[in-house]
Write a protein that holds these residues in place. Structure first.
Motif, PDB file in Angstrom:
ATOM      1  N   CYS A 114     -60.446  16.077 -73.172  1.00 24.10           N
ATOM      2  CA  CYS A 114     -59.786  16.564 -71.963  1.00 24.10           C
ATOM      3  C   CYS A 114     -60.706  17.548 -71.241  1.00 24.10           C
ATOM      4  N   ILE A 115     -60.897  17.322 -69.944  1.00 23.63           N
ATOM      5  CA  ILE A 115     -61.786  18.130 -69.107  1.00 23.63           C
ATOM      6  C   ILE A 115     -61.000  18.597 -67.887  1.00 23.63           C
ATOM      7  N   ALA A 116     -61.321  19.784 -67.379  1.00 21.98           N
ATOM      8  CA  ALA A 116     -60.630  20.300 -66.196  1.00 21.98           C
ATOM      9  C   ALA A 116     -61.592  21.091 -65.319  1.00 21.98           C
ATOM     10  N   THR A 117     -61.386  21.025 -64.022  1.00 20.94           N
ATOM     11  CA  THR A 117     -62.120  21.905 -63.125  1.00 20.94           C
ATOM     12  C   THR A 117     -61.471  23.285 -63.183  1.00 20.94           C
ATOM     13  N   PRO A 118     -62.227  24.362 -62.914  1.00 24.37           N
ATOM     14  CA  PRO A 118     -61.670  25.727 -63.015  1.00 24.37           C
ATOM     15  C   PRO A 118     -60.409  25.943 -62.187  1.00 24.37           C
ATOM     16  N   ASP A 119     -60.350  25.349 -61.000  1.00 22.02           N
ATOM     17  CA  ASP A 119     -59.185  25.562 -60.129  1.00 22.02           C
ATOM     18  C   ASP A 119     -57.909  24.923 -60.675  1.00 22.02           C
ATOM     19  N   MET A 120     -58.066  23.999 -61.635  1.00 23.13           N
ATOM     20  CA  MET A 120     -56.902  23.338 -62.212  1.00 23.13           C
ATOM     21  C   MET A 120     -56.301  24.102 -63.389  1.00 23.13           C
ATOM     22  N   MET A 121     -56.997  25.125 -63.882  1.00 23.64           N
ATOM     23  CA  MET A 121     -56.544  25.794 -65.103  1.00 23.64           C
ATOM     24  C   MET A 121     -55.182  26.492 -64.985  1.00 23.64           C
ATOM     25  N   PRO A 122     -54.796  27.039 -63.819  1.00 22.56           N
ATOM     26  CA  PRO A 122     -53.429  27.578 -63.737  1.00 22.56           C
ATOM     27  C   PRO A 122     -52.360  26.532 -64.066  1.00 22.56           C
ATOM     28  N   LEU A 123     -52.623  25.280 -63.671  1.00 25.42           N
ATOM     29  CA  LEU A 123     -51.692  24.193 -64.001  1.00 25.42           C
ATOM     30  C   LEU A 123     -51.858  23.757 -65.453  1.00 25.42           C
ATOM     31  N   VAL A 124     -53.106  23.538 -65.859  1.00 26.00           N
ATOM     32  CA  VAL A 124     -53.378  23.046 -67.202  1.00 26.00           C
ATOM     33  C   VAL A 124     -52.961  24.067 -68.259  1.00 26.00           C
ATOM     34  N   THR A 144     -65.705  22.171 -71.382  1.00 27.28           N
ATOM     35  CA  THR A 144     -64.663  21.261 -70.883  1.00 27.28           C
ATOM     36  C   THR A 144     -63.846  21.863 -69.746  1.00 27.28           C
ATOM     37  N   VAL A 145     -64.162  23.095 -69.364  1.00 31.46           N
ATOM     38  CA  VAL A 145     -63.689  23.655 -68.093  1.00 31.46           C
ATOM     39  C   VAL A 145     -64.945  23.902 -67.282  1.00 31.46           C
ATOM     40  N   THR A 146     -65.164  23.079 -66.279  1.00 29.23           N
ATOM     41  CA  THR A 146     -66.431  23.117 -65.549  1.00 29.23           C
ATOM     42  C   THR A 146     -66.294  22.484 -64.173  1.00 29.23           C
ATOM     43  N   PRO A 147     -67.052  22.989 -63.181  1.00 28.50           N
ATOM     44  CA  PRO A 147     -67.054  22.328 -61.872  1.00 28.50           C
ATOM     45  C   PRO A 147     -67.853  21.026 -61.896  1.00 28.50           C
ATOM     46  N   ASP A 148     -68.746  20.899 -62.895  1.00 26.20           N
ATOM     47  CA  ASP A 148     -69.571  19.691 -63.006  1.00 26.20           C
ATOM     48  C   ASP A 148     -68.866  18.680 -63.908  1.00 26.20           C
ATOM     49  N   VAL A 149     -67.783  18.136 -63.396  1.00 28.49           N
ATOM     50  CA  VAL A 149     -66.978  17.219 -64.212  1.00 28.49           C
ATOM     51  C   VAL A 149     -67.719  15.924 -64.526  1.00 28.49           C
TER      52      VAL A 149
END
Length: 233
Positions: A114-124, A144-149
């Motif tokens: 599972c990977i997420a962009t930083p801006d998605m972490m409030p949801l994730v 796995t939290v990175t802008p370079d998905v």
């Protein structure tokens, strides 16, 4: 007492359970004793001199195996817009935002990384109780939290292995398949060993890498001579 089968007698024949074998010899032993009808995974376990109950002795990280894991890993990415398109182009199996959060909350977890962009972490972050126990929660410490998905997806698909020390001080991971060439397994094992060694926490005292053993899915465990775990040993 459990009955020892003919198969088990055969896989242990000639194997000294008290001996620590050199890495290259151990690889040959493991491969020669893999008798299952499927391509068995090769597992490496390392006993560390840490107590993970203390925050400054936690060991966690990621290693990109040079020859991959031999497994087809299903990857999910939490992202929106252009980042979602980048993830899809890189080969992500599942990509989404709010709708993917809802799917996971409903118990539909059809992925292994599972990977997420930083801006998605409030949801994730709401999924911690669901993803955390499964070891799937995105974390910047393991990339796995990175802008370079796109790169994170390629790494996950190409052989990135996350590791985290367990309560007993053991780190383990799949480092390939018995169908791999001997040298490719040796390279993978040494890469994983090096990654765990570099992840030594500040609170670790005394001997850090204490013991190691490897096995195939259905095969016997083989103790490793730690002096052979680095190249040119």
């Amino acid at each position: 007492m459990a009955k020892i089968t003919k198969r088990m007698k055969a896989v242990y024949d000639g194997l000294d359970r008290n001996k620590s074998y050199g890495l290259e010899e151990a690889v040959k032993l493991i491969k020669s004793r893999a008798s299952a009808k499927f391509d068995e995974s090769v597992e490496l376990a390392i006993n560390l001199g840490v107590d993970p109950r203390h925050a400054d002795q936690m060991v966690r990280g990621v290693c990109v195996l040079p020859n991959g894991t031999g497994k087809d890993v299903k990857v999910a990415v939490f992202a929106r817009g252009d980042k979602a398109e980048e993830a899809k182009a890189a080969g992500a199996d599942i990509v989404g935002a709010e709708e993917l959060v809802a799917e996971v909350q409903a118990g539909n977890i059809n992925f292994e990384r599972c990977i997420a962009t930083p801006d998605m972490m409030p949801l994730v972050g709401r999924l911690g109780k669901v993803l955390g126990p499964r070891g799937l929660m995105p974390n910047p410490k393991v990339g796995t939290v990175t802008p370079d998905v796109a790169q994170a997806v390629r790494d996950a698909k190409g052989g990135a292995v996350e590791f985290r020390v367990e309560k007993a001080g053991i780190v383990h991971a799949g480092v390939g398949k018995v169908s791999f060439d001997d040298q490719k397994l040796v390279e993978n094992i040494r890469a994983f060993w090096d990654a765990v060694n570099r992840a030594k926490p500040t609170g670790a005292k005394g001997t850090y890498m204490k013991k190691a053993a490897m096995s195939s899915t259905m095969g016997p465990g083989v103790k490793l001579d730690l002096s052979t775990m680095v190249a040119d040993a």
